[in-house]
Design a protein around this motif. Structure first.
Motif, short mmCIF file in Angstrom:
data_model
loop_
_atom_site.label_atom_id
_atom_site.label_comp_id
_atom_site.label_asym_id
_atom_site.label_seq_id
_atom_site.Cartn_x
_atom_site.Cartn_y
_atom_site.Cartn_z
N UNK A 67 0.84 -1.19 0.00
CA UNK A 67 0.00 0.00 0.00
C UNK A 67 0.88 1.24 0.00
N UNK A 68 0.72 2.06 -1.03
CA UNK A 68 1.55 3.24 -1.23
C UNK A 68 0.70 4.45 -1.55
N UNK A 69 1.32 5.62 -1.41
CA UNK A 69 0.82 6.78 -2.10
C UNK A 69 1.24 6.66 -3.57
N UNK A 70 0.56 7.35 -4.48
CA UNK A 70 1.00 7.32 -5.88
C UNK A 70 2.47 7.70 -6.00
N UNK A 71 3.24 6.88 -6.71
CA UNK A 71 4.68 7.09 -6.80
C UNK A 71 5.24 6.26 -7.93
N UNK A 72 6.48 6.56 -8.29
CA UNK A 72 7.19 5.75 -9.28
C UNK A 72 8.66 6.11 -9.26
N UNK A 73 9.50 5.15 -9.56
CA UNK A 73 10.93 5.42 -9.62
C UNK A 73 11.20 6.44 -10.72
N UNK A 74 11.95 7.51 -10.42
CA UNK A 74 12.24 8.51 -11.45
C UNK A 74 12.92 7.88 -12.66
N UNK A 75 12.62 8.43 -13.83
CA UNK A 75 13.27 7.95 -15.05
C UNK A 75 13.65 9.13 -15.93
N UNK A 76 14.12 8.84 -17.13
CA UNK A 76 14.64 9.89 -18.00
C UNK A 76 13.58 10.87 -18.44
#
Length: 238
Positions: free
Chosen positions: A119-128
């Motif tokens: 369970x997370x807040x909306x997120x994502x690993x940064x990318x180019x």
């Protein structure tokens, strides 16, 4: 329990530079084999290019760091093997979506993802795609991830001027409060309708969190640590 430190900052100085990660280079064959095994179980995993950080500094309300490009397979192996290179950290933004009635809105990661059930807040690993010139634009990254996962756009919330940087081990979760004008139940229905319209949504569902009693083991420590500070401050009310 993992030690947690939270730094509140108002400015980010995140430079993207060319750097060869010794861990990724020296253990390339092991990393490839590990990712192949993970992909066998979850065919939807994609070995895209992502950004990790190093040289983190907190000073006078500013978070500074250097980011470098690597692949998702290396990140996954580094995480699964207990973060053997502690000179590197996973620094990512999260949209701490808060409804008008004080409920925080979290998503349950889908079964096909690398963090299924969490369970997370909306997120994502940064990318180019999040790089502007030689700078990582984490505000744009958060806005993009929120829209991709929930369907909400910046017109649907007010973004805080500060970031709460939650440091847990080899992770730095940069939380940005996003205050929406709708209640938790309305947001939940709206997001669930958006997920139902997607062919393969990243989220399996939506969870509302109103108090400490709603915290669960499915939430990473950086999420519960952030929420605990909000509840301790009397935000939101139950």
């Amino acid at each position: 329990m993992t030690d947690v430190v939270i730094h509140r900052v108002t400015t980010l100085d995140l430079e993207v530079e060319r750097w060869d990660w010794p861990f990724a280079n020296q253990r390339r064959d092991e990393i490839a084999a590990h990712f192949a095994a993970q992909q066998h179980d979850k065919p939807g995993l994609w070995n895209g290019r992502i950004l990790l950080g190093r040289n983190a500094r907190f000073d006078n309300g500013q978070f500074s760091a250097s980011y470098f490009e690597t692949d998702f397979a290396s990140l996954l192996a580094w995480r699964d093997w207990g973060y053997p290179d502690r000179a590197v950290f996973n620094g990512f933004g999260m949209g701490a979506l808060r409804a008008a009635d004080g409920a925080f809105v979290l998503g349950e990661m889908g079964a096909h993802t690398a963090n299924a059930g969490r369970l997370y807040f909306p997120a994502g690993t940064p990318d180019l795609a999040d790089v502007s010139g030689h700078t990582l634009d984490l505000a744009a990254n958060v806005a993009r991830e929120v829209e991709e996962e929930t369907g909400l756009t910046p017109a649907d919330y007010r973004a805080s001027a500060h970031w709460d940087c939650v440091v847990t081990g080899a992770s730095v979760a940069l939380m940005r409060m996003l205050d929406a004008a709708e209640t938790g139940e309305v947001l939940q229905r709206r997001i669930e309708a958006n997920l139902a319209a997607q062919d393969e949504p990243e989220l399996a569902g939506v969870r509302l969190v109103r108090s400490r009693s709603d915290l669960t083991a499915a939430m990473p420590r950086f999420v519960t640590a952030f929420l605990e500070t909000q509840f301790s401050a009397g935000e939101p009310s139950s």
